[in-house]
Design a protein around this motif. Structure first.
Motif: not given
Length: 387
Positions: A227, A231, A234-235, A267, A270-271, A274, A310
């Motif tokens: 993960t 993540e 995914s940026k 994580h 977070g993805a 994003s 998040r």
């Protein structure tokens, strides 16, 4: 009185005990002398011997190191075995490559200095070439070597810039179970390299990583590293598109938010964040349709500080939806009650649920106020109503 004193005295060591200790010392000294002699002989064969002698010596180095303490690894390195072993990695003889690779792997385990010396001696380029081979055995040994060597911080930059990552990604799809695990761990090591300004992974890594995350336990260390890589991917827009186009991509991240460890949930959310922050209109419904709300609500109570923030931010983004997609109050209250029950038990469930609902209402009101102020500030004088 004299008899009492005699009884209290510690009896002297018996001759048998002294003799036994002396024999042990002699045996240990003899074994150390034997090892020193063996290290010298094997290093000499690796430096000056013909190819067959070098192959046999490399195999013997591996055997000796496997049976010995960490000091033996340092003694072999001091005797100069690393450069000739690295040279054997580049030759056409597959037996020589395998023998030297196994010897280097065993020299590197639990010895940071040897890891650095192996990379300094030039091991990375031939290891990358081994990753390209169709020979699965050698390819996976090279993957294990990349994992071991990338664990040393001074090596990360050289390996990250070597072009090894795309071949490690191939292992994610076609390797054995152990090969896939080693590849994920190696890629995770390389992703933490701060000196490398260029991302080591591209969107091609998304699909195999999602598939591995589907299959593993969401609270495992393996899931945490998988993960973390997702993540990172995914940026980029390419990474985000790949996540949505991979079958079950968003659902797998949602499931990880629900079932993962503290780190893997951090994580995974977070993805998802994003995705939603990059384009709410594009990704919001995709996330909502996979049933993300319950897991996110739970995370606002049970996650790490980063995960909680998040999750709250993502809930705010998801809440800004058409009226028919908003949660009914009764459903929301049930979610909040279930979270409070898990977090604090039956004794404090009512208080916790009230606090959580109050926090959500306050955040919603703040968002609404911010939106009103933004719209008011963006109006031109002609649009402003007159008194």
């Amino acid at each position: 009185m004299g008899h009492d004193q005699e009884k209290e005295e510690t009896p002297p060591a018996t001759p048998v005990t002294v003799a036994s200790s002396a024999v042990k010392d002699q045996e240990e000294e003899a074994w150390n002398h034997q090892k020193r002699t063996l290290v010298a002989e094997l290093s000499q064969k690796l430096i000056t011997g013909d190819l067959q002698a070098k192959i046999e010596a490399a195999r013997d180095v591996r055997k000796v190191v496997m049976k010995s303490s960490g000091k033996t690894r340092s003694k072999f390195a001091a005797a100069g075995v690393i450069p000739p072993l690295v040279s054997m990695l580049s030759g056409p003889n597959l037996d020589a490559r395998q023998a030297s690779l196994l010897a280097l792997l065993n020299l590197a385990v639990r010895n940071e200095r040897n890891k650095v010396n192996i990379v300094t001696a030039g091991a990375v380029p031939p290891l990358v070439e081994l990753l390209k081979l169709q020979n699965n055995g050698l390819r996976e040994l090279a993957t294990a070597a990349m994992l071991t060597l990338s664990a040393a911080a001074p090596n990360k930059s050289a390996i990250a810039s070597s072009g090894a990552a795309p071949f490690l990604v191939q292992i994610l799809s076609s390797g054995s179970v152990q090969g896939k695990v080693d590849a994920v761990n190696a890629l995770h090591n390389l992703s933490t390299c701060k000196e490398n300004s260029v991302p080591i992974l591209d969107a091609k890594a998304v699909s195999p990583l999602i598939n591995l995350l589907k299959e593993c336990k969401k609270y495992s260390k393996f899931a945490e590293k998988t993960t973390a890589l997702l993540e990172s991917l995914s940026k980029s827009e390419e990474g985000r598109v790949a996540i949505t186009e991979t079958d079950g991509g968003i659902l797998t991240l949602v499931e990880t938010v629900e079932d993962g460890s503290l780190l893997s949930t951090q994580h995974a959310v977070g993805a998802l964040l994003s995705l939603c922050e990059s384009c709410r209109e594009k990704y919001r419904d995709l996330i909502l349709n996979e049933g993300a709300i319950p897991g996110l609500l739970r995370l606002t109570v049970e996650g790490t500080n980063i995960a909680r923030e998040r999750a709250r931010t993502l809930l705010d983004l998801l809440r800004d939806t058409p009226q028919e997609k908003k949660l009914a109050p009764s459903v929301l209250e049930k979610f909040v009650y279930d979270i409070a029950l898990r977090a604090n038990g039956t004794d404090k469930v009512a208080d916790t649920a009230k606090k959580l609902l109050k926090d959500m209402v306050q955040r919603s009101m703040q968002l609404s106020m911010n939106s009103i102020q933004h719209r008011a500030a963006s109006r031109t004088p002609a649009e402003t109503p007159s008194a």
